[in-house]
Design a protein around this motif. Structure first.
Motif, PDB file in Angstrom:
ATOM      1  N   ASP A 183      18.219 -37.547  -8.105  1.00 44.48           N
ATOM      2  CA  ASP A 183      17.102 -36.687  -8.471  1.00 44.48           C
ATOM      3  C   ASP A 183      17.127 -36.517  -9.975  1.00 44.48           C
ATOM      4  O   ASP A 183      18.063 -36.941 -10.642  1.00 44.48           O
ATOM      5  CB  ASP A 183      17.235 -35.330  -7.782  1.00 44.48           C
ATOM      6  N   ARG A 184      16.105 -35.844 -10.488  1.00 46.58           N
ATOM      7  CA  ARG A 184      16.056 -35.691 -11.942  1.00 46.58           C
ATOM      8  C   ARG A 184      17.234 -34.875 -12.454  1.00 46.58           C
ATOM      9  O   ARG A 184      17.752 -34.010 -11.773  1.00 46.58           O
ATOM     10  CB  ARG A 184      14.753 -34.997 -12.343  1.00 46.58           C
ATOM     11  N   ILE A 216      23.261 -31.929 -13.606  1.00 44.96           N
ATOM     12  CA  ILE A 216      23.944 -31.687 -14.879  1.00 44.96           C
ATOM     13  C   ILE A 216      23.297 -30.512 -15.608  1.00 44.96           C
ATOM     14  O   ILE A 216      23.972 -29.631 -16.116  1.00 44.96           O
ATOM     15  CB  ILE A 216      23.928 -32.953 -15.749  1.00 44.96           C
ATOM     16  N   ARG A 217      21.992 -30.456 -15.595  1.00 45.55           N
ATOM     17  CA  ARG A 217      21.335 -29.379 -16.343  1.00 45.55           C
ATOM     18  C   ARG A 217      21.563 -28.022 -15.685  1.00 45.55           C
ATOM     19  O   ARG A 217      21.582 -27.006 -16.353  1.00 45.55           O
ATOM     20  CB  ARG A 217      19.829 -29.637 -16.437  1.00 45.55           C
ATOM     21  N   THR A 222      14.520 -42.428  -9.795  1.00 50.19           N
ATOM     22  CA  THR A 222      14.499 -41.010  -9.473  1.00 50.19           C
ATOM     23  C   THR A 222      14.086 -40.881  -8.013  1.00 50.19           C
ATOM     24  O   THR A 222      13.058 -41.431  -7.624  1.00 50.19           O
ATOM     25  CB  THR A 222      13.474 -40.296 -10.366  1.00 50.19           C
ATOM     26  N   GLU A 275      13.890 -45.928 -14.467  1.00 48.27           N
ATOM     27  CA  GLU A 275      12.705 -45.478 -13.719  1.00 48.27           C
ATOM     28  C   GLU A 275      12.055 -46.661 -12.994  1.00 48.27           C
ATOM     29  O   GLU A 275      10.842 -46.869 -13.033  1.00 48.27           O
ATOM     30  CB  GLU A 275      11.696 -44.767 -14.634  1.00 48.27           C
ATOM     31  N   GLU A 293      17.458 -40.816 -23.723  1.00 52.81           N
ATOM     32  CA  GLU A 293      18.850 -40.410 -23.421  1.00 52.81           C
ATOM     33  C   GLU A 293      19.758 -41.627 -23.288  1.00 52.81           C
ATOM     34  O   GLU A 293      20.909 -41.610 -23.698  1.00 52.81           O
ATOM     35  CB  GLU A 293      18.913 -39.583 -22.127  1.00 52.81           C
ATOM     36  N   GLY A 338      12.720 -35.659 -19.739  1.00 55.26           N
ATOM     37  CA  GLY A 338      14.041 -36.062 -20.196  1.00 55.26           C
ATOM     38  C   GLY A 338      14.637 -35.119 -21.229  1.00 55.26           C
ATOM     39  O   GLY A 338      15.773 -35.289 -21.637  1.00 55.26           O
ATOM     40  N   SER A 351      20.297 -41.830 -16.420  1.00 57.00           N
ATOM     41  CA  SER A 351      19.973 -42.574 -17.642  1.00 57.00           C
ATOM     42  C   SER A 351      21.161 -42.556 -18.584  1.00 57.00           C
ATOM     43  O   SER A 351      21.476 -43.555 -19.225  1.00 57.00           O
ATOM     44  CB  SER A 351      18.790 -41.946 -18.376  1.00 57.00           C
ATOM     45  N   LEU A 363      25.838 -45.029 -21.266  1.00 58.99           N
ATOM     46  CA  LEU A 363      27.270 -45.143 -21.550  1.00 58.99           C
ATOM     47  C   LEU A 363      27.745 -46.563 -21.246  1.00 58.99           C
ATOM     48  O   LEU A 363      28.483 -47.179 -22.025  1.00 58.99           O
ATOM     49  CB  LEU A 363      28.056 -44.129 -20.699  1.00 58.99           C
ATOM     50  N   ALA A 416      33.325 -39.242 -21.928  1.00 54.86           N
ATOM     51  CA  ALA A 416      31.994 -38.772 -22.342  1.00 54.86           C
ATOM     52  C   ALA A 416      31.118 -38.420 -21.136  1.00 54.86           C
ATOM     53  O   ALA A 416      29.980 -37.977 -21.308  1.00 54.86           O
ATOM     54  CB  ALA A 416      31.312 -39.838 -23.189  1.00 54.86           C
ATOM     55  N   CYS A 417      31.633 -38.634 -19.932  1.00 51.78           N
ATOM     56  CA  CYS A 417      30.822 -38.306 -18.741  1.00 51.78           C
ATOM     57  C   CYS A 417      30.833 -36.808 -18.489  1.00 51.78           C
ATOM     58  O   CYS A 417      31.827 -36.138 -18.729  1.00 51.78           O
ATOM     59  CB  CYS A 417      31.362 -39.032 -17.514  1.00 51.78           C
ATOM     60  N   GLU A 418      29.735 -36.314 -17.959  1.00 45.33           N
ATOM     61  CA  GLU A 418      29.613 -34.870 -17.693  1.00 45.33           C
ATOM     62  C   GLU A 418      30.116 -34.495 -16.308  1.00 45.33           C
ATOM     63  O   GLU A 418      30.547 -33.375 -16.095  1.00 45.33           O
ATOM     64  CB  GLU A 418      28.145 -34.458 -17.808  1.00 45.33           C
TER      65      GLU A 418
HETATM   66  N1  LIG Z   1      27.426 -37.953 -20.502  1.00 48.51           N
HETATM   67  C1  LIG Z   1      26.560 -37.119 -21.077  1.00 48.51           C
HETATM   68  N2  LIG Z   1      26.765 -36.660 -22.322  1.00 48.51           N
HETATM   69  C2  LIG Z   1      25.889 -35.814 -22.904  1.00 48.51           C
HETATM   70  N3  LIG Z   1      24.788 -35.342 -22.314  1.00 48.51           N
HETATM   71  C3  LIG Z   1      24.529 -35.764 -21.085  1.00 48.51           C
HETATM   72  C4  LIG Z   1      25.386 -36.688 -20.405  1.00 48.51           C
HETATM   73  N4  LIG Z   1      24.865 -36.920 -19.185  1.00 48.51           N
HETATM   74  C5  LIG Z   1      23.739 -36.198 -19.110  1.00 48.51           C
HETATM   75  N5  LIG Z   1      23.538 -35.506 -20.231  1.00 48.51           N
HETATM   76  C6  LIG Z   1      22.431 -34.577 -20.511  1.00 48.51           C
HETATM   77  O1  LIG Z   1      21.922 -34.111 -19.254  1.00 48.51           O
HETATM   78  C7  LIG Z   1      20.515 -34.251 -19.177  1.00 48.51           C
HETATM   79  C8  LIG Z   1      20.126 -35.175 -18.019  1.00 48.51           C
HETATM   80  O2  LIG Z   1      20.640 -36.471 -18.255  1.00 48.51           O
HETATM   81  P1  LIG Z   1      19.810 -37.814 -18.072  1.00 48.51           P
HETATM   82  O3  LIG Z   1      18.536 -37.740 -18.832  1.00 48.51           O
HETATM   83  O4  LIG Z   1      20.737 -38.912 -18.327  1.00 48.51           O
HETATM   84  O5  LIG Z   1      19.546 -37.681 -16.530  1.00 48.51           O
HETATM   85  P2  LIG Z   1      18.516 -38.376 -15.604  1.00 48.51           P
HETATM   86  O6  LIG Z   1      19.120 -38.344 -14.249  1.00 48.51           O
HETATM   87  O7  LIG Z   1      18.119 -39.684 -16.154  1.00 48.51           O
HETATM   88  O8  LIG Z   1      17.377 -37.299 -15.681  1.00 48.51           O
HETATM   89  P3  LIG Z   1      15.832 -37.346 -15.990  1.00 48.51           P
HETATM   90  O9  LIG Z   1      15.247 -38.118 -14.851  1.00 48.51           O
HETATM   91  O10 LIG Z   1      15.440 -35.897 -15.979  1.00 48.51           O
HETATM   92  O11 LIG Z   1      15.670 -37.988 -17.337  1.00 48.51           O
HETATM   93  C9  LIG Z   1      20.070 -34.782 -20.520  1.00 48.51           C
HETATM   94  O12 LIG Z   1      19.586 -33.702 -21.272  1.00 48.51           O
HETATM   95  C10 LIG Z   1      21.307 -35.347 -21.164  1.00 48.51           C
HETATM   96  O13 LIG Z   1      21.296 -35.138 -22.532  1.00 48.51           O
END
Ligand SMILES: Nc1ncnc2c1ncn2[C@@H]1O[C@H](COP(=O)(O)OP(=O)(O)OP(=O)(O)O)[C@@H](O)[C@H]1O
Ligand SMILES: CC(=O)SCCNC(=O)CCNC(=O)[C@H](O)C(C)(C)COP(=O)(O)OP(=O)(O)OC[C@H]1O[C@@H](n2cnc3c(N)ncnc32)[C@H](O)[C@@H]1OP(=O)(O)O
Length: 781
Positions: free
Chosen positions: A238-239, A384-385, A349, A326, A273, A74, A244, A249, A206-208
């Protein structure tokens, strides 16, 4: 090209495409470590955003030990170095690779790739379970890993000279530069708040990604407490797709509205997160009233709070909404309990490091369909990453089989016990046929919510494991992973008896250390670690056929020389081929259905654990099917001991267990464990006969009723119906109050329950009563 220029080029290319690049540095441990630091510097990656996962401690940036890779889950870093010299586990690869941001580098350190498979590391030691030694562990996983590193694009491979003294010298030989010359990434448009949304605009701003905004929009349903059927929102991704965060949010927005949002996940750290997003939104609105370790509060009175899965399933303090993060890593029986509560979101995931979304889908969808819930599905695709199509992600999926799946339904739909072939799936066979490997592993992932990448190594390299399957037209339809256990030498048995743990010998360990059987580790058993039938052909007899074939195969060992045992087995090759096998066994989270399956296949209960599994909240059942006289002795004494302690543990630590689990576990106890006579005195019988006629009370002779209830639940000679059996379990064995029993059995009054209890006593007298008891019946005629 020098290492410096290669690292800079990889970084530049990664940044341009918003992808990651991998750099594999091979050779001497210290030399590759120094080269990794130089590469990071040459690539201009910020030191505070780099982490090394390594047994070595001397790093100029954050460092975590090889067994602590979970800490990276994460998180997002610019570079992660995974030092594979001391140990290299697939779980560590899976956890670390997802933590590297777009534009960053994933650096893997390894010995010379050509000989890596032949070396043994600390992870191999964990696979060497007694009586096997580390030399019995094979290196098939690493061999395959090396092949994938060499095949996949975006992965640079460099041999580092032992006398490495700087990135500019010729001390590095570049085998593959890993450069792919990608298209530049397209800039991402910030999402707009959707029309008609009930959450405030700032939540959407605040959404990416647009995907994440769509997900949050659907998660508004969590506030819909007035709906006739509370919604269940399924968020799959996927990851690193931001699921999360989307849930966080939404949770923040709900808390702001004054709602109480309960969050649960297998691991508290995984919700970091989620809580971060919720908190940011409350802070941004100046609405944060307080933040503790497991709870953040809004000034509206709402909150977002965490509880561990089994407790959360009890819905403590009646939350307004629940988020299960999860969810694929939790057992279905636990997930089902959330369907009786308020609106709920399940985030999973799809191709994860533990538990897989696909298995969640297969296992949980039918429960959802049977529930009253309105099901809302959301899928987040946009990473996103890093950008979609990232080559390092593709490599990790392939190397760790994260996207392995069983054959498609149509190919196996016609499979029946008559159409299938029983086969041993050896590691060699699986490695020679990638399709077969993917299907077999895909099915094993479905078998258990905790199957993880490390299980792939176990399948390929562990000396104590062996795999059997049923194939329909070449496709795997049912699979079992078996672990050889026991056959321990006297010294090891003695150590276990004195409380030392013995790795990889679950049943002998419980027999010896918990159940105090000094000889419990002597017989050789094969424990069915995992079994699964393809979901398209379940309940068609395939699982039973597979167990039958396994039994026939291992029973054939009966006449074998019992001398080839114990420590000698290690020298007989993988799984100790040729030794005599005394029993088959199994230990699993007990549910009524699974107890039926195992009992139906001749496995007999020898233990029901008194503690609950942390994640599932289930008690483990241990069952045994003897194959030789030695196995029968072991099974026989443990069945008797289980019967002897049953009343004590069922009234005590098992008092809260589902009565159907107790019923079925007892019905699967070997009849031989029950003494020929019930041992009730004449007076005891008089009390029972009177109770059958509505007179007197259970409390006049509780021990007599307990003895009779236990006898009937094991032998079943009185042929009570399920409801009467439940009554015996709850009232007599679990010693619950009449009101609680009446409530649980949906009786309108306790009188009705007491009458039902009297009715159940009549057949008990008929089946087990002495002549005197039967004579006393005449009194009432
Ligand atoms: N709306 C947002 N604002 C700020 N950062 C975000 C936002 N959405 C995602 N991120 C960043 O992107 C990355 C992935 O987000 P998140 O952990 O929510 O995803 P996930 O799908 O749950 O992934 P994982 O299974 O790897 O934890 C995190 O580092 C998080 O900080
Ligand atoms: C050590 C362990 O791995 S324990 C965990 C076992 N594995 C799993 O739970 C994975 C998911 N489940 C499965 O893959 C399968 O349901 C298995 C392996 C349990 C059974 O395989 P199948 O091929 O369906 O077995 P088979 O057809 O021979 O027997 C089915 C019987 O098992 C019982 N059963 C076991 N689990 C279930 C279940 N979840 N739902 C319904 N029946 C079940 C029933 O009595 C059923 O009989 P029925 O269909 O007449 O009601």
């Amino acid at each position: 090209m020098t290492l410096s220029s290669l690292a800079a080029d990889l970084r530049a290319e990664a940044a341009r495409a918003n992808e990651r690049r991998a750099l594999v540095l091979t050779g001497d441990a210290d030399a590759t470590r120094a080269a990794a630091v130089d590469a990071i510097e040459a690539a201009g990656l910020p030191i505070p955003d780099c982490t090394a996962v390594s047994a070595a401690e001397d790093w100029p940036f954050e460092h975590v030990g090889p067994r602590k890779s979970r800490e990276l889950l994460g998180r997002t870093q610019q570079a992660v170095v995974l030092d594979g010299h001391d140990e290299c586990s697939p779980n560590a690869i899976g956890r670390t690779v997802g933590a590297v941001d777009g534009g960053g580098l994933y650096i893997l350190l390894a010995p010379d790739l050509d000989s890596w498979a032949e070396r043994h590391d600390a992870f191999d030691e964990t696979l060497a379970v007694p009586p096997f030694g580390v030399d019995d562990v094979t290196g098939q996983f690493r061999r395959r890993l090396v092949a994938t590193l060499r095949e996949h694009p975006g992965i640079a491979i460099c041999d580092v000279d032992e006398n490495y003294d700087g990135p500019e010298e010729n001390a590095v030989e570049i085998q593959d530069d890993g450069l792919t010359d990608p298209w530049p990434a397209r800039p991402r448009e910030p999402p707009e708040p959707p029309e008609g949304a009930s959450f405030p605009d700032d939540i959407y701003r605040a959404c990416e990604t647009a995907d994440q905004a769509d997900a949050v929009r659907e998660l508004e349903a969590l506030g819909n407490t007035a709906a006739e059927s509370a919604p269940a929102v399924i968020v799959e991704a996927d990851r690193g797709r931001g699921k999360s965060s989307a849930a966080g949010l939404a949770a923040g927005a709900l808390a702001r509205e004054g709602r109480d949002v309960l969050v649960t996940a297998p691991d508290r750290r995984g919700t970091y997160e989620l809580f971060a997003r919720a908190r940011e939104r409350l802070e941004a609105a100046d609405a944060l009233a307080g933040a503790g370790e497991n709870r953040i509060a809004a000034d509206s009175g709402g909150c977002v709070r965490f509880a561990r899965p089994p407790e959360a399933a009890d819905l403590p303090d009646d939350p307004d909404a629940v988020v299960v993060d999860e969810a694929a890593a939790l057992p279905v029986s636990l997930l089902e309990r959330f369907l009786d509560g308020p609106p709920v979101a399940f985030c999973t995931t799809v191709h994860g490091y533990e538990g897989a979304g696909r298995s969640f889908d297969v296992r949980f969808r039918s429960s959802l369909a049977d529930s009253e819930r309105e099901v809302i599905d959301i899928r987040l695709d946009e990473p996103i990453r890093y950008a979609a199509g990232d080559p390092v992600e593709s490599w990790a999926f392939r190397a760790l089989l994260l996207d392995a799946r069983p054959p498609v339904d149509q190919l196996v739909a016609d499979a029946t016990p008559e159409t299938v072939e029983y086969e041993e799936l050896t590691p060699e066979r699986l490695l020679a046929d990638e399709h077969l490997l993917r299907e077999a592993f895909g099915l094993l992932v479905l078998a258990h919510y905790r199957t993880e990448p490390d299980d792939l190594v176990r399948l390929l390299d562990a000396p104590n494991l062996t795999c059997r399957a049923l194939l329909h037209e070449g496709r795997v339809v049912s699979i079992a992973l078996l672990a050889r256990e026991g056959g321990l030498c006297e010294a090891t048995r003695e150590r276990v008896y004195r409380g030392e743990r013995v790795r990889g010998n679950m049943l002998p360990d419980v027999f010896t250390s918990q159940l105090r059987d000094q000889d419990g580790g002597e017989p050789v058993g094969y424990r069915v670690m995992r079994i699964a039938t393809h979901h398209a052909v379940r309940s068609g007899g395939l699982g039973s056929r597979l167990l039958g074939e396994v039994e026939a195969e291992f029973r054939a060992s009966e006449g074998r020389d019992a001398d080839l045992r114990g420590e000698q087995v290690a020298h007989a090759g993988r799984q100790g081929a040729g030794e005599r096998v005394d029993y088959l066994g199994v230990g699993y989270g007990a549910t009524p259905e699974l107890l039926d399956f195992w009992a139906g296949n001749g496995y007999r209960t020898v233990h029901l654990s008194t503690t609950k599994n942390d994640a599932s909240g289930e008690h483990s059942a241990l069952m045994v099917r003897p194959l030789t006289d030695t196995g029968a002795d072991l099974a026989g004494r443990h069945a008797t001991w289980f019967r002897e302690r049953a009343t004590g543990v069922i009234t005590g630590p098992l008092a809260g267990v589902d009565p159907d689990v107790v019923r079925r576990a007892l019905r699967a106890v070997d009849d031989e464990a029950v003494p020929a006579e019930a041992g009730l005195s004449e007076r005891d019988w008089r009390v029972v006969v009177d109770a059958a006629n509505g007179m007197g009370s259970y409390h006049a002779a509780p021990a007599a009723f307990t003895e009779l209830a236990l006898r009937e639940l094991i032998l079943g000679e009185a042929d009570l119906d399920a409801e009467a059996e439940r009554l015996l379990v709850e009232k007599v064995l679990q010693n619950r109050e009449w009101e609680a029993v009446a409530d649980d059995l949906d009786h309108v009054s306790t009188r009705m329950t007491m009458r039902a209890f009297g009715d159940a006593c009549e057949p008990l007298v008929e089946a087990y009563g002495t002549a005197a008891a039967k004579a006393h019946r005449g009194y009432w005629e």
